[in-house]
Design an enzyme around this catalytic site. Structure first.
Site, short mmCIF file in Angstrom:
data_model
loop_
_atom_site.label_atom_id
_atom_site.label_comp_id
_atom_site.label_asym_id
_atom_site.label_seq_id
_atom_site.Cartn_x
_atom_site.Cartn_y
_atom_site.Cartn_z
N LYS A 185 0.90 -1.16 0.21
CA LYS A 185 0.04 -0.08 -0.01
C LYS A 185 0.83 1.12 -0.14
O LYS A 185 0.76 1.98 -0.58
CB LYS A 185 -0.87 0.03 1.20
CG LYS A 185 -2.10 -1.11 1.22
CD LYS A 185 -2.77 -1.24 2.32
CE LYS A 185 -3.73 -2.58 2.20
NZ LYS A 185 -4.43 -3.04 3.23
N GLN B 111 -4.25 -1.68 9.68
CA GLN B 111 -4.14 -3.05 9.24
C GLN B 111 -4.89 -4.25 10.21
O GLN B 111 -4.35 -4.04 11.25
CB GLN B 111 -2.65 -3.47 9.01
CG GLN B 111 -2.58 -4.60 8.10
CD GLN B 111 -3.35 -4.46 6.69
OE1 GLN B 111 -3.04 -3.68 5.82
NE2 GLN B 111 -4.17 -5.69 6.27
N ASP C 203 -10.57 2.86 4.80
CA ASP C 203 -10.97 1.41 4.63
C ASP C 203 -12.50 1.01 4.54
O ASP C 203 -12.90 0.10 4.20
CB ASP C 203 -10.03 0.76 5.66
CG ASP C 203 -9.21 -0.46 5.21
OD1 ASP C 203 -9.10 -0.68 3.97
OD2 ASP C 203 -8.67 -0.91 6.10
#
Ligand code: NAP
Length: 282
Positions: free
Chosen positions: A50, A94, A117
């Site tokens: 990412k 994450q 997200d």
């Protein structure tokens, strides 16, 4: 019939190049903070990919790596700090997080305007209302791939295998909004093969190599393989038996090179959109 390949890598490249072109003139770059807790090898790889993509396509990225032993309070403080940071437009924590941390508490602490997200309850609530702010990256990528086939979605029977909050459930909502008839299967589904056989569109998001076989697939189905399992020899394997299923499907995604690259492209897209909204640019 031999399926056409849905080349996620190529489609993702186009999306990222387009964003890079749009932000090239911006003085203040869209900024993404990634927060990695602990040393889970798969998470480390995802976070690194990412950040590499951010740098390559003109984003500002900040990689925050915290120890496995961090307390929930300390992690909440880090999120609060990023919420206030003007250089950061998107925050990605994450998953999974270590057991001492309540994942929902952390996801709920991210400012909804920076929730790239799309896992904050506000983002998920708006998604269900049909008024999304941020659509979770993998489901957004899945829909983009299905639409790129040019096939009409309305009235199609979509079968999703997997009901996680991050893939299966949001994908089901998005396909409903496209006027598909949606069936969601999971580990307690008693007749998986029978359900999958009815599908015009199959989305497999389980994490069980080659769970979906040729015998389970209707001729001409569009098959999207989200699953990624690392095999003993280091290769990545999807949930779909690609070689068999491609003889019956009309379109199929490979693993790797299908959904994975789209997830990263959609993260950049969400961060780009967050920056536009926050900076009122464009
Ligand atoms: P997850 O949270 O573990 O969910 C897996 C789902 O599969 C659950 O709903 C589970 O049912 C269901 N399931 C398990 N065994 C099954 C079976 N035999 N038959 C039918 N359903 C079954 O996983 P996830 O986070 O959604 O991820 C799924 C896969 O996608 C993993 O391989 C992951 O690595 C991959 N992934 C890829 C990307 C990407 O960018 N390419 C992004 C995210 C995830 P229950 O709910 O009943 O337990």
């Amino acid at each position: 019939m031999v399926a056409k390949i849905l080349d996620g890598k190529k489609i993702a490249e186009g999306i990222k190049e387009k964003i890079a072109g749009e932000i090239s003139g911006w003085k203040k770059k869209p900024g993404l903070a990634t927060v990695l807790v602990g040393d889970n090898p798969a998470s480390k790889v995802y976070v690194s990919m990412k950040n590499v993509a951010c740098k390559k396509y003109g984003f500002y990225s900040r990689e925050i790596h915290l120890p496995e032993s961090i307390s929930q309070k300390q992690l909440l403080e880090k999120v609060a700090e990023l919420n206030k940071d003007d250089a950061i437009h998107g925050i990605l924590v994450q998953l999974p997080l270590p057991p001492q941390i309540d994942e929902n508490a952390i996801l709920s602490a991210i400012k909804p305007e920076k929730d790239v997200d799309g896992f904050h309850p506000e983002s998920l609530g708006k998604l269900i209302q049909g008024n999304p702010s941020f659509v979770p990256c993998t489901p957004r990528g899945v829909i983009h791939l299905i639409k790129s086939t040019g096939e009409k979605l309305e009235g199609k029977h979509a079968v999703i295998i997997g009901r996680s909050n991050i893939v299966g459930k949001p994908t089901a909502i998005l396909l409903l909004q496209e006027n598909c008839t949606v069936t969601v299967c999971h580990s307690r589904t008693t007749n998986l093969a029978e359900e999958v056989k009815k599908a015009d569109i199959i989305v497999a998001a389980v994490g069980k190599p080659k769970l979906v076989t040729k015998e389970m697939v209707k001729q001409g189905a569009v098959v999207i393989d989200v699953g990624t399992t690392k095999l003993a020899d280091g290769r990545l394997c999807g949930d779909v038996d690609f070689e068999g299923v491609k003889e019956k499907a009309s379109w199929i995604t490979p693993v790797p090179g299908g959904v994975g690259p789209m997830t990263i492209a959609m993260l950049l897209q969400n961060t780009f959109e967050a920056a536009k909204r926050i900076e009122k640019t464009g």
